[in-house]
Design a protein around this motif. Structure first.
Motif, PDB file in Angstrom:
ATOM      1  N   ASN A 184       0.968  -1.115  -0.135  1.00 46.40           N
ATOM      2  CA  ASN A 184      -0.158   0.085  -0.011  1.00 46.40           C
ATOM      3  C   ASN A 184       0.992   1.207  -0.114  1.00 46.40           C
ATOM      4  N   VAL A 185       1.942   1.207   0.499  1.00 45.51           N
ATOM      5  CA  VAL A 185       2.863   2.505   0.633  1.00 45.51           C
ATOM      6  C   VAL A 185       3.494   2.452  -0.735  1.00 45.51           C
ATOM      7  N   GLU A 186       3.921   1.670  -1.520  1.00 42.13           N
ATOM      8  CA  GLU A 186       4.092   1.692  -3.009  1.00 42.13           C
ATOM      9  C   GLU A 186       2.982   2.336  -3.780  1.00 42.13           C
ATOM     10  N   LYS A 187       1.778   1.805  -3.644  1.00 42.51           N
ATOM     11  CA  LYS A 187       0.519   2.320  -4.331  1.00 42.51           C
ATOM     12  C   LYS A 187       0.453   3.734  -3.945  1.00 42.51           C
ATOM     13  N   ALA A 188       0.444   4.185  -2.620  1.00 42.15           N
ATOM     14  CA  ALA A 188       0.462   5.527  -2.270  1.00 42.15           C
ATOM     15  C   ALA A 188       1.362   6.285  -2.805  1.00 42.15           C
ATOM     16  N   LYS A 189       2.406   5.784  -3.058  1.00 37.49           N
ATOM     17  CA  LYS A 189       3.505   6.557  -3.664  1.00 37.49           C
ATOM     18  C   LYS A 189       3.396   6.821  -5.221  1.00 37.49           C
ATOM     19  N   GLN A 190       2.608   5.903  -5.900  1.00 36.45           N
ATOM     20  CA  GLN A 190       2.455   5.978  -7.241  1.00 36.45           C
ATOM     21  C   GLN A 190       1.271   6.821  -7.388  1.00 36.45           C
ATOM     22  N   GLY A 191       0.191   6.970  -6.401  1.00 37.71           N
ATOM     23  CA  GLY A 191      -0.643   7.767  -6.415  1.00 37.71           C
ATOM     24  C   GLY A 191      -0.365   9.141  -6.382  1.00 37.71           C
ATOM     25  N   SER A 196       0.597  14.452  -8.916  1.00 40.33           N
ATOM     26  CA  SER A 196       1.247  15.641  -9.049  1.00 40.33           C
ATOM     27  C   SER A 196       1.615  15.822 -10.658  1.00 40.33           C
ATOM     28  N   ALA A 197       1.521  14.788 -11.446  1.00 36.29           N
ATOM     29  CA  ALA A 197       1.967  14.804 -12.484  1.00 36.29           C
ATOM     30  C   ALA A 197       0.946  15.472 -13.807  1.00 36.29           C
ATOM     31  N   PHE A 198      -0.307  14.582 -13.608  1.00 38.40           N
ATOM     32  CA  PHE A 198      -1.366  14.877 -14.518  1.00 38.40           C
ATOM     33  C   PHE A 198      -2.202  16.146 -14.218  1.00 38.40           C
ATOM     34  N   ILE A 211      -3.611  15.784  -4.660  1.00 41.31           N
ATOM     35  CA  ILE A 211      -2.045  15.616  -4.026  1.00 41.31           C
ATOM     36  C   ILE A 211      -2.355  15.545  -2.547  1.00 41.31           C
ATOM     37  N   ASN A 212      -3.109  16.261  -1.852  1.00 43.46           N
ATOM     38  CA  ASN A 212      -3.216  16.090  -0.228  1.00 43.46           C
ATOM     39  C   ASN A 212      -3.556  14.701  -0.010  1.00 43.46           C
ATOM     40  N   GLU A 213      -4.673  14.206  -0.715  1.00 47.61           N
ATOM     41  CA  GLU A 213      -5.143  13.002  -0.511  1.00 47.61           C
ATOM     42  C   GLU A 213      -4.374  11.927  -0.555  1.00 47.61           C
ATOM     43  N   ALA A 214      -3.334  11.898  -1.597  1.00 51.58           N
ATOM     44  CA  ALA A 214      -2.416  10.822  -1.942  1.00 51.58           C
ATOM     45  C   ALA A 214      -1.573  10.944  -0.831  1.00 51.58           C
ATOM     46  N   THR A 215      -1.046  12.221  -0.296  1.00 54.23           N
ATOM     47  CA  THR A 215      -0.238  12.305   0.541  1.00 54.23           C
ATOM     48  C   THR A 215      -0.532  12.047   1.913  1.00 54.23           C
ATOM     49  N   ASP A 216      -1.864  12.073   2.398  1.00 54.16           N
ATOM     50  CA  ASP A 216      -2.241  11.777   3.399  1.00 54.16           C
ATOM     51  C   ASP A 216      -2.205  10.051   3.327  1.00 54.16           C
ATOM     52  N   ALA A 217      -2.593   9.453   2.445  1.00 54.77           N
ATOM     53  CA  ALA A 217      -2.631   8.018   2.122  1.00 54.77           C
ATOM     54  C   ALA A 217      -1.231   7.543   2.430  1.00 54.77           C
ATOM     55  N   LEU A 218      -0.151   8.198   1.746  1.00 57.51           N
ATOM     56  CA  LEU A 218       1.167   7.645   1.787  1.00 57.51           C
ATOM     57  C   LEU A 218       1.419   7.883   3.174  1.00 57.51           C
ATOM     58  N   ASN A 219       1.394   8.844   3.924  1.00 56.55           N
ATOM     59  CA  ASN A 219       1.667   9.146   5.320  1.00 56.55           C
ATOM     60  C   ASN A 219       1.133   7.885   6.215  1.00 56.55           C
ATOM     61  N   SER A 220      -0.176   7.599   5.875  1.00 61.12           N
ATOM     62  CA  SER A 220      -0.916   6.741   6.750  1.00 61.12           C
ATOM     63  C   SER A 220      -0.348   5.394   6.858  1.00 61.12           C
ATOM     64  N   TRP A 221      -0.025   5.006   5.456  1.00 61.84           N
ATOM     65  CA  TRP A 221       0.628   3.529   5.512  1.00 61.84           C
ATOM     66  C   TRP A 221       2.018   3.447   5.682  1.00 61.84           C
ATOM     67  N   THR A 222       2.733   4.809   5.785  1.00 62.25           N
ATOM     68  CA  THR A 222       4.245   4.741   6.252  1.00 62.25           C
ATOM     69  C   THR A 222       4.347   4.562   7.748  1.00 62.25           C
ATOM     70  N   ASN A 223       3.230   5.158   8.394  1.00 59.77           N
ATOM     71  CA  ASN A 223       2.988   5.032  10.062  1.00 59.77           C
ATOM     72  C   ASN A 223       2.821   3.866  10.250  1.00 59.77           C
ATOM     73  N   GLU A 224       1.863   3.067   9.312  1.00 60.63           N
ATOM     74  CA  GLU A 224       1.526   1.735   9.911  1.00 60.63           C
ATOM     75  C   GLU A 224       2.614   0.898   9.554  1.00 60.63           C
ATOM     76  N   VAL A 225       3.416   1.048   8.484  1.00 60.70           N
ATOM     77  CA  VAL A 225       4.343   0.337   8.446  1.00 60.70           C
ATOM     78  C   VAL A 225       5.474   0.438   9.508  1.00 60.70           C
ATOM     79  N   GLN A 226       5.975   1.580  10.095  1.00 59.93           N
ATOM     80  CA  GLN A 226       6.678   1.780  11.007  1.00 59.93           C
ATOM     81  C   GLN A 226       6.316   1.346  12.362  1.00 59.93           C
TER      82      GLN A 226
END
Length: 239
Positions: A184-191, A196-198, A211-226
């Motif tokens: 899910n972290v990888e998916k969040a990074k890709q999202g 950011s690109a399109f 971008i904010n939603e994708a960043t929140d998802a990435l942070n959430s999954w990063t925290n879950e990984v930690q």
């Protein structure tokens, strides 16, 4: 050849011939069985075994001699002067009385020492018995404590095995959750990269919101990984 079985002390003998049966010193009350009989019968009721009892001599009767008459001894009365002499014995004199007193005192002293020694021996014997009983009780107590300690050791080992088995199960479950979190972290990074690109078919505010939603998802999954990595590290240290 006909074979006979006899009862010896409640047990069945091996098959015996008539000659072998003669050597067994059986009586008329001995139980016998042979093929053709429905049940065990006494040897005295079997006709072919009468030859055995005829060859056994009768018991010897002991002849008791007649009692010997006891002759009473004739008592001859002693002369009168002998009784008078006996009355004037040594013990009637002063010296005799003194000696009798000394002897009586000696007897009392001997009895006193004997009683003292006996009492001391009884006390010593009782003390030894008490000591032996205490040693036996201590030995039993030590054995019971050893058994209790062994049972506690076995129970502690069982609990430790169950604890480690439960930890391994948690490690397996957290490892599976961690793999999903990594994905899910990888998916969040890709999202986040896509957001950011399109820029087609969306306004600037929509882009920023994505971008904010994708960043929140990435942070959430990063925290879950930690978090999962922390739990996994703690569980591995507890093994």
């Amino acid at each position: 050849m006909k074979k006979y079985y006899i009862e010896i002390n409640g047990q069945q003998s091996e098959p015996l011939s008539l000659e072998e049966l003669k050597k067994q010193k059986i009586t008329k009350e001995t139980l016998v069985w042979f093929e053709g009989q429905d049940d065990w019968i006494k040897a005295g009721n079997i006709q072919e075994l009468e030859v055995i009892f005829k060859s056994i001599p009768p018991p010897i009767k002991k002849v008791t001699p007649p009692p010997v008459p006891i002759m009473k001894e004739q008592v001859v009365p002693a002369p009168q002067y002998m009784h008078e002499k006996e009355n004037k014995s040594f013990f009637s004199t002063v010296q005799g009385k003194i000696l009798m007193g000394i002897a009586a005192v000696g007897v009392v002293v001997v009895l006193l020492f004997s009683f003292t020694d006996k009492s001391h021996l009884e006390v010593q014997t009782q003390t030894e018995l008490n000591t032996e009983q205490l040693q036996q009780q201590q030995q039993l107590l030590d054995e019971q404590n050893a058994k209790i300690a062994e049972q506690q050791r076995i129970e502690a080992e069982r609990q430790e095995r169950e604890r480690k088995a439960a930890i391994r199960q948690q490690i397996q479950e957290i490892s599976e959750q961690l793999n999903i979190a990594y994905q899910n972290v990888e998916k969040a990074k890709q999202g986040l990269n896509d957001a950011s690109a399109f820029q087609l078919l969306r306004s600037k505010s929509e882009r920023n919101q994505q971008i904010n939603e994708a960043t929140d998802a990435l942070n959430s999954w990063t925290n879950e990984v930690q978090r999962l990595e922390g739990e996994l590290n703690t569980l591995n240290k507890s093994l």
